[in-house]
Design an enzyme around this catalytic site. Sequence first.
Site, mmCIF file in Angstrom:
data_model
loop_
_atom_site.group_PDB
_atom_site.id
_atom_site.type_symbol
_atom_site.label_atom_id
_atom_site.label_comp_id
_atom_site.label_asym_id
_atom_site.label_seq_id
_atom_site.Cartn_x
_atom_site.Cartn_y
_atom_site.Cartn_z
ATOM 1 N N ASP A 78 -10.420 -2.139 11.896
ATOM 2 C CA ASP A 78 -10.274 -3.587 11.813
ATOM 3 C C ASP A 78 -9.248 -4.137 12.793
ATOM 4 O OD1 ASP A 78 -12.117 -3.431 9.752
ATOM 5 O OD2 ASP A 78 -11.086 -4.941 8.550
ATOM 6 N N CYS A 119 -8.915 3.562 5.627
ATOM 7 C CA CYS A 119 -9.124 2.288 6.314
ATOM 8 C C CYS A 119 -10.093 1.342 5.605
ATOM 9 C CB CYS A 119 -9.468 2.511 7.776
ATOM 10 S SG CYS A 119 -8.093 3.359 8.614
ATOM 11 N N ASP A 120 -10.085 0.103 6.114
ATOM 12 C CA ASP A 120 -10.470 -1.073 5.349
ATOM 13 C C ASP A 120 -11.859 -1.045 4.719
ATOM 14 O OD1 ASP A 120 -8.193 -1.649 6.870
ATOM 15 O OD2 ASP A 120 -8.611 -3.784 6.831
ATOM 16 N N LYS A 121 -12.897 -0.773 5.465
ATOM 17 C CA LYS A 121 -14.247 -0.834 4.919
ATOM 18 C C LYS A 121 -14.760 0.539 4.525
ATOM 19 C CE LYS A 121 -13.826 -5.077 5.875
ATOM 20 N NZ LYS A 121 -12.578 -4.921 6.621
ATOM 21 N N CYS A 192 -2.455 1.570 8.445
ATOM 22 C CA CYS A 192 -1.257 0.790 8.804
ATOM 23 C C CYS A 192 -0.263 0.714 7.648
ATOM 24 C CB CYS A 192 -1.669 -0.600 9.274
ATOM 25 S SG CYS A 192 -2.772 -0.547 10.704
ATOM 26 N N GLU A 443 -12.303 -11.278 9.466
ATOM 27 C CA GLU A 443 -10.894 -11.520 9.143
ATOM 28 C C GLU A 443 -10.245 -12.292 10.286
ATOM 29 O OE1 GLU A 443 -9.153 -7.711 8.490
ATOM 30 O OE2 GLU A 443 -9.972 -7.513 6.478
ATOM 31 N N SER A 469 -6.929 -10.998 6.811
ATOM 32 C CA SER A 469 -6.528 -9.598 6.727
ATOM 33 C C SER A 469 -5.512 -9.391 5.621
ATOM 34 C CB SER A 469 -5.928 -9.164 8.072
ATOM 35 O OG SER A 469 -5.247 -7.946 7.949
#
Length: 554
Positions: A78, A119-121, A192, A443, A469
């Site tokens: 992302d 991670c995000d997805k 992150c 985002e 985000s």
Amino acid sequence: MKSDVVKHGPERIPHRSLLRCVGLDREDMDKPLIAVVNGFNEIIPGHIHLRELTEAVKHGVYAAGGVPLEFPMIGVCDGIVMGHGGMRHSLPSREIIADSIELMVLAHAFDGVVMVTNCDKIDPACLMAAARLDMPAVIVSGGPMLPGRRKSGEAFDLAGAFEAVGQATKAEISEEEALYVEKEACPTAGSCAGLFTANSMNCMIEALGMALPMNGTSPAPFHHRRTLARASGRAVVNLVENHITTRQMMTRQAFLNAIAVDMAIGGSTNTLLHLLAAANSMDVEVNLDDFHQVGTRVPNLCRISPSGPHRIVDLHYAGGIPAVMRRLANVGLVDLSCRSVAGDTLDAAIGPAPVVDGQVIRPIDAPYAGEGGLRILYGNLAPKGAVIKVAALPDDFSGFKGPARVFECEEDAAEYVFKGTVQTGTVMVIRNEGPKGGPGMREMLSLTSALAGMGLSEKVLLLTDGRFSGASRGASVGHMAPEAAAGGPIAAVRDGDMITLDLNARTLDVSLDESTIRARVDAYQVPEKEGLTGYLRRYARLVGGADTGAVMEE
């Protein structure tokens, strides 16, 4: 075992021949076959080390008497796709990842599955796949990266790098300072370092019981991450032997537990989207009202970047998600009788789980705020709901009222901000960025970070049918439903319309009567998006609203 359909009987001679070709022997035919899904790739910092963790998982499976068989999955970073057209592909990738895991596991008749992710997805995609499969499954996170250090010694992370864009635009930092931030914000492998979407979801997966304790917070470089991966391999074989499947763990109460933890730690607004999608995949009834109800009861105990000075490593040292859950359970805010992939109840899995640092995880009677870190909003601009991260706002911020400045896409809004023409008191309305209208519900971290870097985080209100985000902070309302492309009232807003956000009343309204809103929506023409690929076209046609998790409808 499910895998017996490819391993046993004279009719399976060719099947066994193929299995021997990939390294199995006769003895392996009597053992459970465990799918190990490896998220490794060379583009995502949170995935660069997953090959090593996948090997640790496989060692654990072998040690427990199973046969691990590895296959890969895709992933989108992302951060790298932020602020340009690439972000349209991020949320849609969640569906492809979940679909591909489901296909591989069911096609090859595996007995259990371990998904090594980050991670995000990718995290929520694994959760969705586990829900659909209803089989023994364990999720292993790659863990968060450690924060960088400014020259002053202060910790910082990727959010600081994005905010440096706004500072550089206003010439508030030198080129040398900007280069230092670029080099030092992301110093190790891992997701992150703040409580952004990836780490929020890793914590949610742990709270749901779908990962072993400390999965959400143990940093990527720590040796405990490898130990946890190996233990996860052993755990999935135990689940197979005891016939424990995801349906026994991902119950409605388990989701309510996760929502309570989310509110306590002040997670990303995107957790709503992904928990709703996972519940949908599990056929468990969870809706936005559950987030509202839980949020009014559960206090905000943590302030982790971007909401405060702490990082995920601080939460880890303070006791992690087990300590948060134990603290909530002591006053009846979570139910630890739910199952864990550890093989027993969450209560047994987490043990005493004391809080080690009372500033990182505040006491129930001395929280950062009396209600949860996320707030659900309703009103004539969001009849099906919207969300704001109140944990990332000053304590004295109670609302906003101002004239609308309307943008039909993120790029137009970004141009307006980077020209330096933003007027304080403005309500920036960014539409056609929802699941259908984007498509892909981009985002807008570049926008929120630029405003933060310019000192305008609470002086300008951002509203969108898209997303922000987990690294965003400030007055930003996202997930407005219905979206403009689905005939939502955000399509009715015009420049100069007065908009009011009232956090105490949990409302978001435009000063228009219902008949005017309806007439404007009926007359509104959704701008045509050019250059959409085949998948994005299909996604836009099939995807549902943010209020139900933006899942592709059948």
